[in-house]
Design an enzyme around this catalytic site. Structure first.
Site: not given
Length: 312
Positions: A116, A251, A11, A91-92, A202
């Site tokens: 998500r 995660q 992101q 991440s994503l 996170h």
């Protein structure tokens, strides 16, 4: 022959018009947009192309948009690029990496990342959480100040992204983040920036999102990838399908260990890093980290036709 890693952004790399030139130039990329629209049941392709920006920035739209753009690049150019020996995503981007290495189907992935995004947004009411980038500070100092801020406030604040040497993002309750920043100033911290995000990603505050996403992720089919993935939460090489699934579950509240991921890829002898999708954030991080280690690498980002010039 060089060793290659495909990297996938997270992101923050989204922008109105993303993937537009690629879709116009490559039928395979345009087909990905159609597949995304069909899987989601709404015109993500139109939102990516035309905006409005405020709607695209909503995390439930941002996440599928970035995944879609990355998959467009893989489908359009994957056969013309050096094959990956490793994949990794920020991440994503770990979902994009899993699609890129054949471990997860695109339609399943794009639906999942939309869920998500929604789960992350509802986990913490807007304004309750915050994130801040801490630049030029050692991780030991950042961790110590986060711990002290938690003691002082009784709230949560933790390192959320270890992006590179001296580039750490903290996340948690807004008040605790502010206290941690003040403590870091007392240790000589000079460059700190509050991030314009809608949730403290996170961090342990994302545990409700983890609970919501666990059954969704357990229902997905994972396959053995064509090459190892370096996962976010452990910065370890993973090929087992069940371990890939567990990595995505863990995660959500866990820190992104991108600096360690880059270290591992450099240790594995990777000399070509290709960032597939929108933006150039990971390319910049890799170049800086490799330079600091005295390692010569080729790192470039590929988001559209213009990025192939001089690469093939």
């Amino acid at each position: 022959m060089s060793t290659t890693a495909w990297l996938f952004p997270g992101q923050g790399s989204q922008a109105v018009g993303m993937g537009l030139a690629l879709a116009e130039a490559e039928p395979a990329a345009k087909a990905v947009l159609r597949e995304a629209d069909e899987a989601l049941g709404f015109a993500l392709s139109q939102l990516m192309a035309e905006g409005p920006e405020e709607t695209l920035k909503l995390t439930e739209h941002t996440q599928p948009a970035i995944l879609t753009h990355s998959t467009m690049v893989v489908r359009a150019y994957g056969d013309r690029l050096p094959k990956p020996n490793f994949v990794a995503g920020h991440s994503l981007g770990e979902y994009s990496a899993l699609v890129g290495c054949g471990a997860l189907g695109f339609a399943d992935a794009v639906r999942t990342v939309r869920e998500r995004g929604r789960a992350m947004q509802v986990a913490v009411p807007v304004g309750v959480g915050a994130m801040a980038a801490i630049l030029g500070m050692a991780s030991v100092d950042v961790e110590a100040c986060c711990q002290e801020a938690q003691i002082q406030t009784g709230q949560v604040v933790v390192p959320a992204n270890f992006n590179g040497p001296g580039q750490i993002v903290i996340a948690g309750h807004a008040g605790a983040v502010e206290v941690a920043m003040e403590l870091l100033k007392g240790r000589g911290g000079r460059k700190m920036v509050k991030l314009p995000v809608s949730a403290p990603f996170h961090s342990p505050l994302m545990e409700p999102a983890q609970v919501a996403m666990t059954p969704v992720l357990k229902a997905l089919e994972f396959k053995t990838p064509i090459c190892p993935l370096v996962n976010n939460v452990d910065a370890q090489l993973v090929t087992d399908p069940e371990a890939l699934r567990q990595g995505l579950i863990r995660q959500i509240p866990g820190a992104v260990r991108w600096e360690a991921i880059t270290d591992l890829l450099l240790e594995q002898g990777v000399t070509t890093f290709l960032e597939l999708g929108p933006g150039k954030v990971l390319t910049g991080l890799v170049k800086k980290q490799a330079k600091e280690k005295g390692i010569e690498v080729r790192a470039c980002s590929i988001g559209g036709p213009e990025d192939l010039v001089g690469l093939e």
